[in-house]
Scaffold this motif. Structure first.
Motif, mmCIF file in Angstrom:
data_model
loop_
_atom_site.group_PDB
_atom_site.id
_atom_site.type_symbol
_atom_site.label_atom_id
_atom_site.label_comp_id
_atom_site.label_asym_id
_atom_site.label_seq_id
_atom_site.Cartn_x
_atom_site.Cartn_y
_atom_site.Cartn_z
ATOM 1 N N TRP A 1 0.830 -1.319 -0.115
ATOM 2 C CA TRP A 1 0.081 0.069 -0.137
ATOM 3 C C TRP A 1 0.852 1.140 0.071
ATOM 4 O O TRP A 1 0.181 2.386 -0.290
ATOM 5 C CB TRP A 1 -1.110 -0.063 1.203
ATOM 6 C CG TRP A 1 -0.431 0.051 2.428
ATOM 7 C CD1 TRP A 1 0.116 -1.016 3.042
ATOM 8 C CD2 TRP A 1 -0.271 1.106 3.438
ATOM 9 N NE1 TRP A 1 0.586 -1.026 4.310
ATOM 10 C CE2 TRP A 1 0.595 0.345 4.666
ATOM 11 C CE3 TRP A 1 -0.297 2.572 3.394
ATOM 12 C CZ2 TRP A 1 0.898 1.323 5.653
ATOM 13 C CZ3 TRP A 1 0.168 3.215 4.412
ATOM 14 C CH2 TRP A 1 0.874 2.617 5.425
ATOM 15 N N SER B 1 -3.338 3.343 -4.059
ATOM 16 C CA SER B 1 -4.651 2.667 -4.033
ATOM 17 C C SER B 1 -5.401 3.326 -2.923
ATOM 18 O O SER B 1 -5.206 3.994 -1.997
ATOM 19 C CB SER B 1 -4.599 1.304 -3.830
ATOM 20 O OG SER B 1 -4.343 0.951 -2.672
ATOM 21 N N LYS C 1 -6.081 1.589 -0.477
ATOM 22 C CA LYS C 1 -5.686 1.231 0.977
ATOM 23 C C LYS C 1 -4.594 2.185 1.444
ATOM 24 O O LYS C 1 -4.696 2.412 2.782
ATOM 25 C CB LYS C 1 -5.269 -0.234 0.684
ATOM 26 C CG LYS C 1 -6.117 -1.484 0.372
ATOM 27 C CD LYS C 1 -5.523 -2.709 0.363
ATOM 28 C CE LYS C 1 -6.516 -3.901 -0.052
ATOM 29 N NZ LYS C 1 -5.901 -5.063 -0.001
ATOM 30 N N THR C 2 -4.160 2.691 0.621
ATOM 31 C CA THR C 2 -3.164 3.775 1.061
ATOM 32 C C THR C 2 -3.692 4.685 1.915
ATOM 33 O O THR C 2 -3.333 5.099 3.097
ATOM 34 C CB THR C 2 -2.332 4.500 -0.258
ATOM 35 O OG1 THR C 2 -1.958 3.360 -1.111
ATOM 36 C CG2 THR C 2 -1.257 5.631 -0.012
ATOM 37 N N LEU D 1 -6.949 4.478 3.078
ATOM 38 C CA LEU D 1 -7.463 4.126 4.498
ATOM 39 C C LEU D 1 -6.501 3.568 5.680
ATOM 40 O O LEU D 1 -6.840 3.862 6.867
ATOM 41 C CB LEU D 1 -8.091 2.935 4.086
ATOM 42 C CG LEU D 1 -9.652 3.345 3.171
ATOM 43 C CD1 LEU D 1 -10.213 2.063 2.877
ATOM 44 C CD2 LEU D 1 -10.572 3.967 4.018
ATOM 45 N N TYR D 2 -5.234 2.924 5.145
ATOM 46 C CA TYR D 2 -4.370 2.471 6.087
ATOM 47 C C TYR D 2 -3.622 3.775 6.730
ATOM 48 O O TYR D 2 -3.515 3.563 8.056
ATOM 49 C CB TYR D 2 -3.398 1.553 5.443
ATOM 50 C CG TYR D 2 -3.759 0.057 4.974
ATOM 51 C CD1 TYR D 2 -5.119 0.144 5.257
ATOM 52 C CD2 TYR D 2 -2.946 -0.661 4.741
ATOM 53 C CE1 TYR D 2 -5.722 -1.464 5.075
ATOM 54 C CE2 TYR D 2 -3.490 -1.967 4.082
ATOM 55 C CZ TYR D 2 -4.798 -2.199 4.509
ATOM 56 O OH TYR D 2 -5.162 -3.589 4.017
#
Length: 605
Positions: A144, A149, A151-152, A154-155
């Motif tokens: 990520w 993405s 996820k980048t 969100l994380y």
């Protein structure tokens, strides 16, 4: 020949190091031509400077183009340093009028610090040139952080929110000041609507408080709802900043450093938990800055994301409406980046899209703010806000030169502020006691125009006094020796709405002690507004020296922020005015490195 050249380099380094050491050992308040007693530490510092200067002379060569930027900037920063030292010591610039010895000592201090800063800037230029290699080719790391993405984002949000969790607990339900509850009482009808703060923010923040209270049955819930919305908004924008760095091609370690900065330095979680206009405003500035840089450096990616256009427009609208100085920042972006973006937009449709997110929000935001201020019953903001610096200079003049004020000048000043209170009300570091608490009611525009003429005449009679008043008010914005942490706002301060268990007060006190650890050397750099301002000025000089194009608008927003801080009413206790600089510099640095690698900012997509 080589040995002779080496000796010359060492000799030059020794002389320059001695001049810098001399600056450290001189007391500009001492009227006697002498230095402080030399210590072992001072001699060791001199030797270190010799080694540093020698290394910089050999390892950090500069061109004539570099010199034309390094020398003036080092001289300017040296002047900021001299001013800060003098103001901190005595609240004046008395070395300018206390005889030749003190003036000569001040000149030596300025020269010594300017030399040190010049070599520091040379080393910084070298470091930035080498940092371009931080753009990755093939590296290992979490997926990520290697490929952008969802996820980048969100994380990144999850990491930041976990890091901020102690602040959510210890400051529950949220930090505030008296303005928070004044704005709330305007919306619930206890107080009349007032344009002292942007009414768009008053309705947004107070509306969220009322929504939380209605849904969950208490003021604590309403306050915490604002904190939750701010935190999600801020962490999402910071997550998108990480996403942007991934697309620029930086290594995962750079994104990790950015997350550590945003997650661990107290300024950022404190900003998320304070109910003030600066949080929404600064978050919007950061988001708009990222979109502006993306539109210039990654134009194809920006155009492919249709939602980005509307999000950029929303960010611009928030910038314009959350603080009254927001339109100036958008105007700076428009002037310095608009022509480049217009030229790149080849079609009528592309130019219309550009107008939607760069021009239309400015027009709508100013119209909205003006319309809200024109609502029936709205009390207007104190016009003296724009006279913060002049009124401070007048207060100092009246305090120091009362016999030189003519009867006519006194009468004109008294129409704007209470003349008889000026000398006592003058407080060197904050303008509120004069511009607000001593303000006259019923002052007209003609009265203020007449006052400006008096102010100008008095400034010309005693320009150093005017300079001293100005420097006392704002020197901390450009002097790293001034410490100004942001945690001055209490969860329970001055309001009858929030209730908290006593244990949270104990936890808050413990958290404050931990936060003060970040004011130690090195860690304190990340919360130092003077150092941040220096870094942004140095970055602009490097960008100019390397002929990097496309960053003018984003840098202009930061320089305008700094200018408005310098012309503002206070520094100490109000570091939030400078949050846009603190929040945006990492993204600007990354964009500058990318643009320098891609041939003056022209993307290689």
């Amino acid at each position: 020949m080589k040995q002779t050249a080496t000796i010359r380099v060492w000799g030059l380094a020794a002389v320059l190091a001695w001049l810098s050491s001399l600056a450290f050992s001189l007391d500009i308040l001492d009227p006697v031509a002498r230095t402080k007693d030399q210590s072992v530490e001072a001699m060791a510092l001199t030797l270190l400077l010799v080694a540093f200067y020698r290394w910089t002379l050999e390892k950090a060569p500069v061109t004539g183009r570099d010199q034309r930027r390094l020398i003036p900037l080092a001289a300017l920063l040296g002047l900021f340093t001299l001013t800060g030292i003098s103001i901190q010591a005595s609240e004046d610039l008395s070395f300018l009028y206390s005889g030749f010895v003190r003036l000569a000592k001040a000149g030596a201090v300025w020269l010594g610090y300017s030399i040190l800063l010049y070599f520091g800037l040379r080393a910084l230029f070298l470091g930035l040139d080498r940092l371009i290699a931080a753009l990755r080719t093939e590296v290992k790391g979490p997926a990520w952080l290697r490929q952008a993405s969802g996820k980048t984002i969100l994380y990144s949000m999850a990491i930041l929110l976990v890091c901020w969790l102690p602040y959510f607990i210890c400051l529950f339900p949220g930090a505030s000041n008296t303005d928070t509850w004044w704005q709330l009482e305007q919306v619930i009808g206890v107080q009349p609507l007032h344009a002292g703060h942007p009414l768009a923010h008053t309705f947004l923040q107070s509306g969220l408080i009322l929504l939380g209270k209605t849904l969950l049955g208490g003021w604590n819930a309403g306050v915490f709802l604002v904190v939750l919305v701010q935190s999600l908004f801020l962490s999402a924008v910071m997550g998108y900043s990480v996403h942007f760095l991934v697309r620029l091609g930086f290594r995962p370690v750079a994104m990790g450093a950015l997350l550590a900065l945003y997650g661990l330095v107290p300024t950022f979680p404190r900003a998320a938990t304070i109910l003030m206009k600066d949080t929404f405003y600064t978050t919007a500035v950061l988001l708009f800055t990222v979109f502006l840089l993306e539109a210039i450096l990654l134009p194809e990616q920006f155009r492919r994301g249709r939602a980005k256009l509307w999000l950029a427009a929303l960010a611009a609208l928030l910038v314009c409406t959350m603080r009254y100085n927001g339109p100036a920042l958008l105007a700076g972006a428009l002037v310095f980046s608009g022509p480049l973006l217009w030229k790149a937009a080849k079609t009528g449709r592309a130019r219309a899209a550009l107008a939607v997110w760069l021009v239309l929000p400015l027009v709508l935001g100013m119209a909205l703010s003006s319309g809200l201020k024109a609502l029936p019953g709205v009390e207007q903001a104190n016009p003296n806000e724009t006279l913060s610096v002049p009124l401070q200079q007048t207060g100092r003049f009246v305090r120091d030169f009362p016999d030189e004020v003519t009867d006519e000048e006194r009468e004109i000043i008294d129409r704007v502020v209470e003349y008889d209170n000026l000398a006592e009300a003058y407080t060197s570091w904050v303008a509120d006691p004069i511009k607000t608490y001593s303000a006259r009611e019923g002052t007209t525009d003609a009265d203020r125009a007449a006052y400006r003429q008096v102010w100008m005449a008095q400034t010309l009679r005693h320009p150093v006094s005017a300079l001293e008043a100005f420097a006392n008010l704002c020197y901390g914005w450009v002097y790293p020796g001034a410490v100004n942490p942001c945690w001055y706002y209490s969860p329970v301060g001055d309001n009858d709405y929030v209730t908290r268990p006593a244990v949270l007060d104990t936890l808050e006190a413990a958290l404050e002690k931990v936060d003060f650890a970040f004011l130690l050397p090195v860690t304190g750099w990340f919360e130092n507004f003077g150092l941040t301002a220096w870094g942004l000025l140095a970055l602009g000089a490097w960008v100019s020296a390397r002929r990097v194009k496309g960053l003018g608008g984003a840098l202009a927003m930061q320089y305008l922020t700094l200018l408005m801080c310098l012309l503002g009413p206070v520094f100490f206790g109000h570091g939030r005015y400078g949050w846009p600089m603190t929040f945006c510099w990492p993204v600007l640095l990354a964009a500058a490195l990318f643009a320098a690698r891609t041939d003056g900012g022209k993307s290689r997509e």
